[in-house]
Design an enzyme around this catalytic site. Structure first.
Site, short mmCIF file in Angstrom:
data_model
loop_
_atom_site.label_atom_id
_atom_site.label_comp_id
_atom_site.label_asym_id
_atom_site.label_seq_id
_atom_site.Cartn_x
_atom_site.Cartn_y
_atom_site.Cartn_z
N GLU A 94 0.78 -1.33 -0.09
CA GLU A 94 0.00 0.10 0.01
C GLU A 94 0.90 1.31 0.00
O GLU A 94 0.54 2.32 -0.57
CB GLU A 94 -1.05 -0.08 1.27
CG GLU A 94 -1.85 -0.95 1.21
CD GLU A 94 -3.05 -1.06 0.10
OE1 GLU A 94 -3.18 0.34 -0.42
OE2 GLU A 94 -4.03 -1.68 -0.05
N SER A 365 -44.73 -20.69 38.27
CA SER A 365 -44.43 -21.08 39.94
C SER A 365 -43.31 -20.24 40.27
O SER A 365 -43.07 -20.20 41.49
CB SER A 365 -44.25 -22.50 39.97
OG SER A 365 -45.62 -23.21 39.65
#
Length: 684
Positions: A94, A365
């Site tokens: 790059e 419950s």
């Protein structure tokens, strides 16, 4: 000759003026350049998605996620956490002069300008790593002169304000590698299933080649093009002297283990918790969402990643991703209210709906302990209060309405006490309790414990028919775990801005004694029975090697286990979003998830018994009569009571066994019961 001399003097004068003008312009240019450089250095760069996305930290100060409007949720890594081969490959292909230039490749710039002038467009561009970073952070990718000028300005500012290593680190964390992977860590995880630090040369060269064309050079899309690009990267590394030709050839010929295409793994951890924090920060703390996404905030939370991973693993092991069955888990430290773990569903990629916060599920419950706590704290009932478990029609609303609950499997046990009723989850006993103490004390107790959902004052409230969220249930049970002291749930500890100034700090919390310690302990003791032989959670008791209390809950479409140790209160819910009926096997998924999670989450914490308050007394009772065990009572049980509510009469309904030695045998039995009681505390 005078005319010639005059012309020479005139020419000399003109030249002198021109030189003066040139010198002046040069000085002015230098002054302008200095002013420009000072201005650029002093001027702040604009907000950028990468450097200014807010970050989410866990309890240990580690970054676990970022906030971004585009979903760029990759976790940033430091440069020393990236394999050297990757950084070398990136620089070689790059920007070979990255460490020697000041942000610009002037030869490349000149060449691009000439081509653009010739073509009368912006088809060419020079792109150093710094320029690419400036473009990705602050600008669009349109090819215009104004954008190029801005890019040059931002490039210069980046070079002034950051070191080369810092620029490279930002670049590697920002660059797009295709398929949703932003940043090298995300890419390494997605393509190779490993961290960026562990990449080898072949893998590094492959990844370094992708950003030039994330779609074109993706190995998922075209392996040949990806390999061709990899070869270009390796040759560049040879040219720059980073590697030898032999190393390049060996890397190119290496067979890469590319993982199946998926979302980057960096997006997978604590996703539901991240969304929850977003909601807390914006809606509860009043911080603007734009500031959250672009303000560079640092949000320090209570999340424990070891516990979070334990929760995610337990759910992965306990749920079937091929099914539509969903799950919610939330875990709170009762000692301070810290939210330690949260999982809102089976698969975040499939559904972002957070079931841990869903307040439309019936707790069944698992709500009963709240009611029993109201009964015990009011001293209207004790652990030995009895009701007849049989088919019953209950009348309410001035006898104008009736309610006829059923026990699971139509099993009725006759006269039973509270400990037995809790262990087997007897519905008749529960509704009988509610009818005796009334709905108002139960609703009041629920609110004290942190239940914020609306509760319907009807007999079925005893069976958990009013919807609540797993978050609320974990918070409510945390009060029982903390000896009646309530700490409001906390998830955000501190928020700082990009300059490390404090934006928010959680106020110091003083625990509130919402229920007396003795009553809380008695209910805890009763809830331990749920994991004993005959209890509804007994099948997972052997997976938890520490004292634990809790309660299961099941409806036709919901399955729960809410429980706690002294250090952790956890709620697990399982069910379908469309309230589809769950099968028996599906209803049994909540308990194993709870057990596996609790044991793993607390693996480094020594087992601890629930502390017994001074206002609790233990006496031997005869379960059949509810009285103190007499000399001849064969089935005695050690039971706990809030001081002053224990029975005072002795049972005299049982005859002595043949060969009994009377008081000596009773004392031996008592000793043995104490020992068994202690072992149950220690080994459960």
């Amino acid at each position: 000759m005078p005319e010639s001399t005059d012309q020479s003097k005139t020419q000399y004068s003109r030249t002198k003026k021109i030189l003066k003008w040139l010198a002046g312009l040069t000085v002015l240019g230098l002054i302008f350049a200095v002013i420009l450089l000072v201005y650029l250095y002093a001027t702040s760069l604009p907000l950028a998605d990468n450097d200014h996305n807010s970050r989410l930290f866990d309890i240990d100060g580690e970054v676990i996620a970022t906030f971004s409007p585009e979903g760029k949720d990759s976790i940033p890594v430091k440069l020393d956490q990236v394999a050297p081969a990757l950084t070398q490959a990136t620089i070689s292909v790059e920007d070979r002069k990255f460490y020697s230039h000041f942000g610009f490749d002037w030869k490349g710039v000149a060449r691009a300008i000439l081509v653009n002038i010739k073509e009368m467009n912006m088809s060419q561009g020079a792109s150093t790593i710094t320029q690419q970073l400036a473009r990705n952070l602050y600008l669009s990718h349109e090819k215009t002169w104004s954008r190029k000028i801005k890019e040059a300005i931002y490039t210069a500012q980046l070079e002034m304000k950051y070191t080369k290593d810092e620029i490279l680190q930002m670049y590697l964390n920002e660059i797009y590698y295709g398929h949703g992977a932003y940043g090298i860590e995300s890419a390494a995880q997605m393509y190779f299933g490993k961290s960026a630090a562990d990449l080898n040369l072949a893998e590094s060269a492959m990844l370094a080649g992708i950003p030039k064309g994330p779609t074109y050079y993706s190995p998922y899309n075209n392996m040949k093009k990806a390999k061709d690009r990899q070869k270009v990267v390796l040759n560049s590394m040879v040219t720059t002297g980073a590697i030898t030709q032999e190393e390049a050839d060996e890397a190119y010929n290496e067979l890469l283990d590319i993982k199946p295409k998926s979302q980057p793994k960096t997006n997978e951890k604590a996703s539901y918790f991240r969304d929850y924090i977003r909601n807390v920060v914006v809606n509860d703390l009043g911080i603007d969402s734009a500031k959250l996404e672009h303000g560079g905030l640092n949000i320090y939370t209570t999340l424990d990643m070891q516990m979070q991973e334990a929760a995610e693993d337990a759910i992965a092991n306990g749920m079937d991703k091929e099914s539509d069955l969903e799950v919610g888990l939330v875990s709170i430290d009762p000692r301070n209210g810290y939210v330690k773990a949260m999982v809102g569903g089976t698969d975040y990629n499939s559904s972002q709906y957070n079931h841990a916060l869903a307040d439309n599920r019936q707790p069944a419950s698992s709500f009963k302990p709240i009611m029993y706590l109201a009964a015990i704290s009011s001293k209207q009932m004790t652990a030995i209060s009895q009701f007849d478990s049989k088919p019953t029609v209950f009348k309410y609303d001035n006898d104008r309405k009736t309610y006829e609950p059923k026990n699971f499997g139509d099993k009725y046990l006759g006269p039973i006490d509270m400990r037995k009723a809790i262990a087997v989850s007897d519905n008749i006993y529960a509704v009988s309790t509610l009818m005796q103490i009334g709905t108002d004390p139960v609703i009041e107790m629920a609110k004290k414990l942190g239940i914020t959902s609306s509760l319907n004052p009807v007999p079925s409230l005893a069976l958990g028919t009013s919807p609540v969220s797993p978050f609320e249930m974990a918070s409510a049970y945390s009060v029982l775990a903390n000896e009646g002291l309530r700490n409001a749930p906390i998830a955000v500890l501190k928020i700082t801005d990009a300059a490390d100034r404090i934006v928010y700090k959680v106020p110091e919390q003083t625990p509130e004694q919402v229920v007396d310690t003795a009553s809380a302990y008695v209910v805890t003791s009763l809830l331990e029975s749920v994991f004993d032989t005959g209890g509804t959670a007994h099948r997972v008791a052997d997976k938890i090697k520490r004292p634990v209390a809790g309660k299961t809950g099941t409806t036709s479409s919901d399955a729960w286990l809410v429980g706690y140790t002294p250090e952790l209160s956890t709620a697990v819910w399982v069910g379908y979003d469309n309230n589809q009926e769950i099968t028996t096997s599906e209803s049994r998924r909540a308990a194993p998830i709870f057990a596996e999670y609790m044991e793993k989450a607390l693996e480094n914490v020594p087992p601890k018994i629930f502390p017994v308050p001074e206002e609790v007394v233990s006496v031997y009772i005869d379960p059949s009569t509810g009285k103190l065990a007499g000399e001849n009572c064969e089935s005695r049980r050690l039971e706990v009571f809030v001081r002053g509510t224990e029975p005072t009469e002795y049972c005299d309904e049982h005859e002595a066994k043949p060969g009994s030695n009377g008081e000596d045998d009773i004392q031996n039995d008592r000793d043995d019961s104490w020992w068994n009681h202690f072992k149950r505390w220690w080994t459960n």
